[in-house]
Design an enzyme around this catalytic site. Structure first.
Site, mmCIF file in Angstrom:
data_model
loop_
_atom_site.group_PDB
_atom_site.id
_atom_site.type_symbol
_atom_site.label_atom_id
_atom_site.label_comp_id
_atom_site.label_asym_id
_atom_site.label_seq_id
_atom_site.Cartn_x
_atom_site.Cartn_y
_atom_site.Cartn_z
ATOM 1 N N GLU A 165 18.115 8.418 24.422
ATOM 2 C CA GLU A 165 18.020 9.854 24.122
ATOM 3 C C GLU A 165 16.655 10.403 24.539
ATOM 4 O O GLU A 165 15.730 9.652 24.856
ATOM 5 C CB GLU A 165 18.202 10.116 22.623
ATOM 6 N N ARG B 197 17.909 11.886 9.462
ATOM 7 C CA ARG B 197 16.874 11.473 10.408
ATOM 8 C C ARG B 197 16.619 12.622 11.379
ATOM 9 O O ARG B 197 17.442 13.548 11.508
ATOM 10 C CB ARG B 197 17.270 10.208 11.165
ATOM 11 N N ASN C 200 21.323 19.211 18.144
ATOM 12 C CA ASN C 200 20.820 18.801 19.455
ATOM 13 C C ASN C 200 20.166 19.988 20.139
ATOM 14 O O ASN C 200 20.683 21.090 20.138
ATOM 15 C CB ASN C 200 21.937 18.219 20.323
ATOM 16 N N ASP D 247 24.765 9.463 8.851
ATOM 17 C CA ASP D 247 26.149 9.019 8.690
ATOM 18 C C ASP D 247 27.126 9.949 9.408
ATOM 19 O O ASP D 247 28.344 9.682 9.425
ATOM 20 C CB ASP D 247 26.516 8.945 7.206
ATOM 21 N N GLU D 248 26.628 11.052 9.944
ATOM 22 C CA GLU D 248 27.408 12.019 10.734
ATOM 23 C C GLU D 248 28.566 12.599 9.926
ATOM 24 O O GLU D 248 29.680 12.760 10.430
ATOM 25 C CB GLU D 248 27.908 11.371 12.033
ATOM 26 N N ASN E 161 16.351 14.212 15.097
ATOM 27 C CA ASN E 161 17.163 13.919 16.272
ATOM 28 C C ASN E 161 16.509 14.413 17.557
ATOM 29 O O ASN E 161 15.654 13.734 18.105
ATOM 30 C CB ASN E 161 18.567 14.496 16.102
ATOM 31 N N ASP F 123 25.904 17.296 23.601
ATOM 32 C CA ASP F 123 24.732 16.533 23.189
ATOM 33 C C ASP F 123 23.480 17.323 23.601
ATOM 34 O O ASP F 123 23.440 18.530 23.423
ATOM 35 C CB ASP F 123 24.780 15.122 23.781
#
Length: 299
Positions: A19, A102, A149, A122-123, A104, A205
């Site tokens: 990423e 977290r 994102n 954990d999305e 990103n 993304d």
């Protein structure tokens, strides 16, 4: 004759979740992270070499500073990263009360301000937020995201784009000179034509904006990169031989060499057999240059 938009794998590093690519003109190298392996990577395209640094926790992004070094956004907060010493020094906790979150994706705007998002690791829960960090401190600018994102900003500095990955939406905001955002609206979305399949066209993304104002977006489970005109019209898809494309960066001396990070996360054993380059770093040439990489100016 150079063929445009023909991706090749330049670094087969088998990243779990590659990423956040950033081109550093200062050392003519590409920097990026592998979130799940807790690594910051440096790739030198001239000689094909690389370095790797172990981060304190999962790194979501890194952003260069005009004094040298980087700010790295990790699960446990923002860190000052000194590549020469290989050290990470905590600058600030961001969400100590949200242990499953977290940090990103991140971006530095033309005024040297740092923007970044958080997400539920954990999305599942919409606990993600969009932040602005500058000399005035840290401020929440938007919320209610499961996975954030971006953001990315237009060449004139007046439009900020930010993605809601699970909703498959890119939003646009008006951005003023003070760094405030207004007028949130839908810019583009996936699966508008009713595509079927487990993942459809994939998920929005990381975004980036080129020098002509076109918005490039990596497609997780989407096998490539979408390019949108400034009015939100899809004008191109660049196909890659791996399904999980996370984000691109424009690099090279003319900013027309495109680097794409990818991920093996979420792929089955059969998927990995059919995609042996999943998690690799890819590169291709573009006919449009990117914008120069901005640097943080207040740290």
């Amino acid at each position: 004759m150079i063929q445009l938009f023909q991706p090749t794998c330049v670094f087969d590093l088998k990243a779990t979740l590659g990423e956040g690519p950033v081109w550093s003109a200062r050392d003519h190298a590409l920097w990026f992270v592998d979130i799940k392996q807790k690594r910051v990577h440096r790739y030198d395209p001239d000689i094909g070499s690389h370095q790797s640094f172990l981060a304190p926790s999962e790194p979501g992004f890194l952003a260069p500073k005009n004094r040298g070094g980087f700010v790295v956004g990790c699960k446990t907060g923002l860190y000052d990263f000194d590549p020469k010493a290989g050290t990470f020094t905590l600058l600030s906790h961001v969400e100590p009360g949200l242990p499953t979150n977290r940090l990103n994706d991140g971006f530095v705007d033309a005024k040297g301000r740092l923007w970044f998002g958080s997400m539920d690791d954990d999305e599942e829960k919409p606990t993600g937020r969009l932040y602005r960090y500058d000399a005035r401190g840290l401020r929440v600018m938007d919320n209610d995201y499961v996975i954030t994102n971006g953001p990315a900003v237009s060449p004139d500095g007046q439009t900020l784009y930010h993605n809601d990955t699970l909703k498959k939406h890119i939003y646009a905001f008006d951005l003023d000179d003070h760094g405030d955002i207004h007028n949130k609206r839908l810019f583009a979305q996936l699966d508008r034509d009713g595509k079927t399949g487990e993942h459809g066209e994939g998920y929005m993304d990381g975004p980036i904006v080129d020098s002509e104002g076109q918005v490039w977006v990596g497609l997780f489970f989407g096998w490539g990169v979408h390019v949108y005109a400034p009015d939100g019209t899809l004008i191109r898809k660049v196909n890659l031989p791996v399904s999980n494309v996370t984000k691109i960066a424009f690099g090279g001396r003319d900013l027309k060499t495109v680097y794409a990070t990818t991920a093996a996360k979420g792929l089955s054993a059969d998927d990995l057999k059919s995609q042996p380059l999943a998690g690799g770093l890819f590169s291709f040439r573009s006919d449009v240059a990117g914008q120069p990489q901005n640097e943080i100016n207040f740290l």
